[in-house]
Design a protein around this motif. Sequence first.
Motif, PDB file in Angstrom:
ATOM      1  N   VAL A  39       0.905  -1.233  -0.189  1.00  0.00           N
ATOM      2  CA  VAL A  39       0.212  -0.079  -0.084  1.00  0.00           C
ATOM      3  C   VAL A  39       0.794   1.232  -0.087  1.00  0.00           C
ATOM      4  N   VAL A  40       0.659   2.111  -1.073  1.00  0.00           N
ATOM      5  CA  VAL A  40       1.429   3.329  -0.924  1.00  0.00           C
ATOM      6  C   VAL A  40       0.256   4.524  -1.017  1.00  0.00           C
ATOM      7  N   PRO A  41       0.503   5.790  -0.782  1.00  0.00           N
ATOM      8  CA  PRO A  41      -0.262   6.880  -0.694  1.00  0.00           C
ATOM      9  C   PRO A  41      -0.755   7.049  -2.021  1.00  0.00           C
ATOM     10  N   LYS A  42       0.194   7.093  -3.252  1.00  0.00           N
ATOM     11  CA  LYS A  42      -0.263   7.434  -4.576  1.00  0.00           C
ATOM     12  C   LYS A  42       0.606   6.484  -5.502  1.00  0.00           C
ATOM     13  N   LEU A  43      -0.157   5.696  -6.372  1.00  0.00           N
ATOM     14  CA  LEU A  43       0.535   5.198  -7.503  1.00  0.00           C
ATOM     15  C   LEU A  43       0.485   5.807  -8.681  1.00  0.00           C
ATOM     16  N   TYR A  44       1.463   5.701  -9.360  1.00  0.00           N
ATOM     17  CA  TYR A  44       1.559   6.816 -10.699  1.00  0.00           C
ATOM     18  C   TYR A  44       1.291   5.623 -12.025  1.00  0.00           C
ATOM     19  N   GLY A  45       1.373   4.427 -11.801  1.00  0.00           N
ATOM     20  CA  GLY A  45       0.941   3.486 -12.985  1.00  0.00           C
ATOM     21  C   GLY A  45       2.240   2.786 -13.642  1.00  0.00           C
ATOM     22  N   ASP A  46       3.464   3.337 -13.405  1.00  0.00           N
ATOM     23  CA  ASP A  46       4.449   2.771 -14.047  1.00  0.00           C
ATOM     24  C   ASP A  46       5.496   2.079 -13.155  1.00  0.00           C
ATOM     25  N   GLU A  47       4.737   1.679 -12.071  1.00  0.00           N
ATOM     26  CA  GLU A  47       5.616   0.776 -11.054  1.00  0.00           C
ATOM     27  C   GLU A  47       5.828  -0.742 -11.650  1.00  0.00           C
ATOM     28  N   GLU A  48       6.810  -1.202 -11.370  1.00  0.00           N
ATOM     29  CA  GLU A  48       7.104  -2.705 -11.737  1.00  0.00           C
ATOM     30  C   GLU A  48       6.085  -3.507 -11.047  1.00  0.00           C
ATOM     31  N   PRO A  49       5.150  -4.419 -11.607  1.00  0.00           N
ATOM     32  CA  PRO A  49       4.504  -5.203 -11.083  1.00  0.00           C
ATOM     33  C   PRO A  49       4.966  -6.305 -10.122  1.00  0.00           C
ATOM     34  N   LEU A  50       5.382  -5.963  -9.042  1.00  0.00           N
ATOM     35  CA  LEU A  50       5.914  -6.851  -8.171  1.00  0.00           C
ATOM     36  C   LEU A  50       4.969  -7.566  -7.002  1.00  0.00           C
ATOM     37  N   ALA A  51       4.268  -6.698  -6.753  1.00  0.00           N
ATOM     38  CA  ALA A  51       3.360  -6.913  -5.610  1.00  0.00           C
ATOM     39  C   ALA A  51       1.669  -6.744  -6.101  1.00  0.00           C
ATOM     40  N   ASP A  52       0.807  -6.969  -5.174  1.00  0.00           N
ATOM     41  CA  ASP A  52      -0.480  -6.597  -5.246  1.00  0.00           C
ATOM     42  C   ASP A  52      -0.619  -5.084  -4.724  1.00  0.00           C
ATOM     43  N   PHE A  53      -0.376  -4.069  -5.741  1.00  0.00           N
ATOM     44  CA  PHE A  53      -0.397  -2.701  -5.104  1.00  0.00           C
ATOM     45  C   PHE A  53      -1.480  -2.232  -4.795  1.00  0.00           C
ATOM     46  N   ASP A  58      -7.141   5.570  -4.161  1.00  0.00           N
ATOM     47  CA  ASP A  58      -8.418   4.918  -4.704  1.00  0.00           C
ATOM     48  C   ASP A  58      -9.423   4.267  -3.773  1.00  0.00           C
ATOM     49  N   VAL A  59      -8.960   4.427  -2.289  1.00  0.00           N
ATOM     50  CA  VAL A  59      -9.702   3.695  -1.316  1.00  0.00           C
ATOM     51  C   VAL A  59     -10.699   4.859  -0.783  1.00  0.00           C
ATOM     52  N   GLU A  60     -12.042   4.172  -0.745  1.00  0.00           N
ATOM     53  CA  GLU A  60     -12.934   5.183  -0.049  1.00  0.00           C
ATOM     54  C   GLU A  60     -13.516   4.608   1.342  1.00  0.00           C
TER      55      GLU A  60
END
Length: 429
Positions: A39-53, A58-60
């Motif tokens: 879990v991170v505060p903000k994803l940018y979409g270009d992170e390497e898919p190493l985990a279930d990000f 996006d969390v309500e």
Amino acid sequence: MKVLMFGWEFPPHISGGLGTACYGLIKGLNVHNQEVIFVVPKLYGDEEPLADFVNASDVEVDYREKKFQDTWANLTYLEINSYLVPYLGQEEFEKYTDYTLHHRSDIEETVFSNKFEFSGKYGKNLMEEVARYALVATQIAKVKDHDLIHAHDWLAYPAAIAAKEISGKPFIAHIHATQFDRAGQGGASGPVYEIEKAGLRAADHILAVSHLTKKVVVEKYGVNPDKVSVLHNAVLDASIIKSEIQKHVPEKIVTFLGRITYQKGPEYFVEAAKKVIQRDPNVRFVMAGNGDLLNKMVERVAELGMGTKFHFTGFLKGKDVDDMYAISDVYVMPSVSEPFGIAPLEAVRHNTPVIISKQSGVAEVLRNAIKIDFWDVDAMADAIFGLLHYPSIAKMFKELGSEELKNLKWEHVAAKLVTVYEKLHNQKP
């Protein structure tokens, strides 16, 4: 094992070693077939898919639910009027902060009735974001199946505490730097220290990046030493980098690369530089980075008459960092208090001999480096001069250092971490 992990940044969008360490650790855990929900505060979409990000933005959450009200009631945050980095020194931190306790009456209910867009930065609303991050963690821990919780540094500790309260799962606090490192052994206080202390005490187990850091955790925070394991950092790739970049100056280059703050000891580097130049004027010194002591260092260099031999590059990243290591003949890390310090390992990867302070965690694992006390500028100057003028000594450190890197891989670190995970998971409540 399914691990719910909380961090504050992830490559390629990072501002320091914390994000790099998270990246290496997750890559290592993948080798050992561990599932990570990161879990991170903000994803940018270009992170390497190493985990279930999970993108916290996006969390309500709905503040009307009691679980969010209970979490918010236990949180405090700072109003910060200047942009900062995660390891800002105490003096600089206090200069820009105003510590305020916020109750529910201070906040519009509608704020918590939908998603909150985190900046993902270390800006003026940092502590508000830390608090909101904990609210999001409450929701994530409720809906995401996990076996234990792992949080990196004080920014993520409130989130981990909130997640533990919801799920009841064990919480591991990973500490990469303490407030005593940032502020000095006698100066740790204030809200960051209090958050850090609360996280370490709430944790079921603590991971320290060095024995040096474990000692601080035990002595300064009153933690039982049996509760703390040492997990040294590593390098992403142990292979030696062969760069094609060429120097455009005839002189030898000696480099300091890091935050220009009290913790990193830049003033000792400047004083040692003067002593070296007095013995050999054909040397250039580079200070790469930004920080609250930058202007002071520029003034001191001018005062010592080294302006033509001393260069300030500002903050470097990516290829510029690699190029700086590659053209350097010596890398120096004179840290006053360094929990670990990955930079010397990166310098070794570029076949650059290193000088490190004895007050650094990396000194525990990097044996083939010259080690000096941070305050001993004479010893630092002698070491720099020796590496520049005795090629056989520099060659020895290059060769031995490159061999040593082979044992400093994240997959080895992750293997030790899995053992900690299993032991904690198997303990009876």
